[in-house]
Design a protein around this motif. Structure first.
Motif, mmCIF file in Angstrom:
data_model
loop_
_atom_site.group_PDB
_atom_site.id
_atom_site.type_symbol
_atom_site.label_atom_id
_atom_site.label_comp_id
_atom_site.label_asym_id
_atom_site.label_seq_id
_atom_site.Cartn_x
_atom_site.Cartn_y
_atom_site.Cartn_z
ATOM 1 N N GLY A 193 0.813 -1.202 0.000
ATOM 2 C CA GLY A 193 0.000 0.000 0.000
ATOM 3 C C GLY A 193 0.850 1.256 0.000
ATOM 4 O O GLY A 193 0.433 2.301 -0.515
ATOM 5 N N TYR A 194 2.041 1.154 0.554
ATOM 6 C CA TYR A 194 2.949 2.297 0.553
ATOM 7 C C TYR A 194 3.773 2.370 -0.731
ATOM 8 O O TYR A 194 3.969 3.444 -1.292
ATOM 9 C CB TYR A 194 3.897 2.235 1.758
ATOM 10 N N HIS A 195 4.235 1.205 -1.217
ATOM 11 C CA HIS A 195 5.200 1.210 -2.320
ATOM 12 C C HIS A 195 4.587 1.128 -3.710
ATOM 13 O O HIS A 195 5.202 1.598 -4.674
ATOM 14 C CB HIS A 195 6.192 0.048 -2.143
ATOM 15 N N ASP A 196 3.432 0.499 -3.861
ATOM 16 C CA ASP A 196 2.845 0.382 -5.194
ATOM 17 C C ASP A 196 2.499 1.768 -5.734
ATOM 18 O O ASP A 196 2.056 2.640 -4.984
ATOM 19 C CB ASP A 196 1.583 -0.485 -5.132
ATOM 20 N N VAL A 197 2.689 1.948 -7.029
ATOM 21 C CA VAL A 197 2.413 3.267 -7.607
ATOM 22 C C VAL A 197 0.948 3.654 -7.421
ATOM 23 O O VAL A 197 0.615 4.834 -7.316
ATOM 24 C CB VAL A 197 2.806 3.282 -9.103
ATOM 25 N N TYR A 198 0.070 2.654 -7.320
ATOM 26 C CA TYR A 198 -1.338 2.916 -7.061
ATOM 27 C C TYR A 198 -1.702 2.603 -5.606
ATOM 28 O O TYR A 198 -2.883 2.500 -5.275
ATOM 29 C CB TYR A 198 -2.210 2.064 -7.984
ATOM 30 N N GLY A 199 -0.697 2.478 -4.751
ATOM 31 C CA GLY A 199 -0.928 2.076 -3.373
ATOM 32 C C GLY A 199 -1.827 3.030 -2.611
ATOM 33 O O GLY A 199 -1.796 4.244 -2.832
ATOM 34 N N GLN A 200 -2.599 2.445 -1.698
ATOM 35 C CA GLN A 200 -3.577 3.224 -0.943
ATOM 36 C C GLN A 200 -3.486 2.878 0.543
ATOM 37 O O GLN A 200 -3.638 1.711 0.922
ATOM 38 C CB GLN A 200 -4.992 2.886 -1.433
ATOM 39 N N LEU A 201 -3.220 3.880 1.357
ATOM 40 C CA LEU A 201 -3.319 3.719 2.809
ATOM 41 C C LEU A 201 -3.441 5.082 3.474
ATOM 42 O O LEU A 201 -3.128 6.114 2.880
ATOM 43 C CB LEU A 201 -2.137 2.929 3.393
ATOM 44 N N GLU A 202 -3.922 5.060 4.704
ATOM 45 C CA GLU A 202 -3.988 6.266 5.529
ATOM 46 C C GLU A 202 -2.950 6.112 6.634
ATOM 47 O O GLU A 202 -3.019 5.161 7.418
ATOM 48 C CB GLU A 202 -5.385 6.434 6.122
ATOM 49 N N PRO A 203 -1.971 7.007 6.705
ATOM 50 C CA PRO A 203 -0.827 6.798 7.599
ATOM 51 C C PRO A 203 -1.196 6.548 9.052
ATOM 52 O O PRO A 203 -0.673 5.614 9.674
ATOM 53 C CB PRO A 203 -0.023 8.101 7.432
ATOM 54 N N THR A 204 -2.080 7.339 9.632
ATOM 55 C CA THR A 204 -2.395 7.182 11.053
ATOM 56 C C THR A 204 -3.061 5.847 11.323
ATOM 57 O O THR A 204 -2.683 5.107 12.251
ATOM 58 C CB THR A 204 -3.301 8.322 11.533
ATOM 59 N N ALA A 205 -4.065 5.515 10.524
ATOM 60 C CA ALA A 205 -4.771 4.244 10.708
ATOM 61 C C ALA A 205 -3.859 3.062 10.407
ATOM 62 O O ALA A 205 -3.899 2.037 11.104
ATOM 63 C CB ALA A 205 -6.004 4.196 9.815
ATOM 64 N N ALA A 206 -3.037 3.180 9.376
ATOM 65 C CA ALA A 206 -2.127 2.090 9.019
ATOM 66 C C ALA A 206 -1.086 1.880 10.106
ATOM 67 O O ALA A 206 -0.712 0.736 10.421
ATOM 68 C CB ALA A 206 -1.450 2.385 7.684
ATOM 69 N N LEU A 207 -0.605 2.966 10.710
ATOM 70 C CA LEU A 207 0.369 2.849 11.791
ATOM 71 C C LEU A 207 -0.239 2.145 12.998
ATOM 72 O O LEU A 207 0.394 1.288 13.627
ATOM 73 C CB LEU A 207 0.875 4.232 12.179
ATOM 74 N N ALA A 208 -1.468 2.487 13.333
ATOM 75 C CA ALA A 208 -2.145 1.827 14.451
ATOM 76 C C ALA A 208 -2.340 0.340 14.167
ATOM 77 O O ALA A 208 -2.197 -0.509 15.059
ATOM 78 C CB ALA A 208 -3.491 2.499 14.706
ATOM 79 N N LEU A 209 -2.663 0.026 12.940
ATOM 80 C CA LEU A 209 -2.830 -1.371 12.557
ATOM 81 C C LEU A 209 -1.504 -2.104 12.618
ATOM 82 O O LEU A 209 -1.425 -3.245 13.121
ATOM 83 C CB LEU A 209 -3.406 -1.437 11.145
ATOM 84 N N LEU A 210 -0.463 -1.472 12.146
ATOM 85 C CA LEU A 210 0.874 -2.070 12.174
ATOM 86 C C LEU A 210 1.293 -2.415 13.597
ATOM 87 O O LEU A 210 1.925 -3.449 13.845
ATOM 88 C CB LEU A 210 1.877 -1.109 11.526
ATOM 89 N N ALA A 211 0.922 -1.578 14.546
ATOM 90 C CA ALA A 211 1.287 -1.805 15.950
ATOM 91 C C ALA A 211 0.598 -3.041 16.520
ATOM 92 O O ALA A 211 1.065 -3.606 17.517
ATOM 93 C CB ALA A 211 0.927 -0.577 16.782
ATOM 94 N N ARG A 212 -0.486 -3.482 15.913
ATOM 95 C CA ARG A 212 -1.212 -4.652 16.391
ATOM 96 C C ARG A 212 -0.628 -5.963 15.876
ATOM 97 O O ARG A 212 -0.967 -7.036 16.381
ATOM 98 C CB ARG A 212 -2.684 -4.572 15.973
ATOM 99 N N LEU A 213 0.220 -5.892 14.873
ATOM 100 C CA LEU A 213 0.705 -7.106 14.234
ATOM 101 C C LEU A 213 1.848 -7.742 15.019
ATOM 102 O O LEU A 213 2.785 -7.056 15.433
ATOM 103 C CB LEU A 213 1.169 -6.799 12.806
ATOM 104 N N GLN A 214 1.748 -9.024 15.184
ATOM 105 C CA GLN A 214 2.805 -9.794 15.834
ATOM 106 C C GLN A 214 3.772 -10.275 14.762
ATOM 107 O O GLN A 214 3.537 -11.269 14.088
ATOM 108 C CB GLN A 214 2.209 -10.966 16.599
#
Length: 252
Positions: A193-214
């Motif tokens: 979502g960050y690297h693809d030329v058409y990638g789609q993400l929202e930084p704040t929400a994506a960061l919170a989600l990333l923090a949940r991943l083991q």
């Protein structure tokens, strides 16, 4: 994979003089010249939808049988051309059931996931619907039941879902994060979502989600992704130096 549909496709080709020969293919126009599966796909996949002896549902089934038989991305291109063309759309039930079944199969699914990524997900006219059909509509059930085949599908879809618009995938991402077995493909989806030329993400929400991943602490690109999201960046191509700066910072 649908074994019956695959054998039906094999017979359909044979009726047109195209037969499998050892590791390749041959046809009646040049019986001594071996053909690749890719050549057969380019020559014949589109013809499926011109077979007037079959209704459109049968044509879709046959097309997916050809995909099982040939394992060539071009077959998925012809399916999409037909869906998006003047005679489309194809009936949604058989179309998306065909994708789901092959995403769940215990065999390589690269042609299918590549098709989703570059054709259905990168097209903003089809991304939300395609994502919902192959995962979003039943992600809650998949996470609760945690059955092997649906989990296989979920992992494959998440990993290639980078271009899907954030509003269309956020709920599914949040649900997938409840199951550690899906954390690695979910991370791949965020990274794409960050690297693809058409990638789609929202930084704040994506960061919170990333923090949940083991994830293992040495997961490649994890510190860099965390850094660029923390800085509010949403796509590599908007501020290209940000990723290199994050990479340098992770080595300091």
């Amino acid at each position: 994979m649908d074994t019956h549909a695959m054998e039906e496709a094999r017979q359909w080709l044979a009726d047109r003089g195209v037969v499998e020969l050892g590791d390749g293919w041959t046809d009646e126009e040049g019986p001594d010249r071996p053909l690749t599966a890719n050549e057969i796909a380019h020559s014949w996949a589109g013809e499926v939808f011109s077979d007037g002896s079959r209704d459109v549902v049968e044509q879709v089934r046959l097309a997916f049988g050809l995909l099982d038989l040939l394992d060539e991305y071009w077959v998925t291109c012809e399916i999409r051309f037909e869906d998006r063309g003047t005679e489309g759309p194809l009936p949604a039930g058989p179309l998306w059931d065909g994708y789901r079944r092959r995403l769940e199969a215990d065999r390589d699914a690269e042609a299918v996931t590549y098709s989703l990524w570059v054709d259905w997900f990168e097209d903003q006219d089809t991304a939300a619907t395609a994502f919902a059909e192959v995962l979003g509509n039943d992600i809650d059930r998949i996470v609760v039941e945690a059955s092997p085949a649906p989990l296989r599908r979920a992992g494959r879809v998440l990993a290639c879902s980078g271009p899907v618009p954030w509003p269309a995938k956020q709920a599914a991402y949040d649900t997938a994060a409840r199951l550690p077995a899906l954390h690695e493909p979910l991370f791949k989806g965020l990274l794409a979502g960050y690297h693809d030329v058409y990638g789609q993400l929202e930084p704040t929400a994506a960061l919170a989600l990333l923090a949940r991943l083991q994830l293992p602490a040495d997961t490649p690109h994890l510190p860099q992704l965390r850094s660029v999201l923390s800085a509010g960046h949403r796509n590599h191509y908007l501020v290209p130096p940000a990723w290199d700066d994050a990479a340098r910072g992770s080595l300091d």
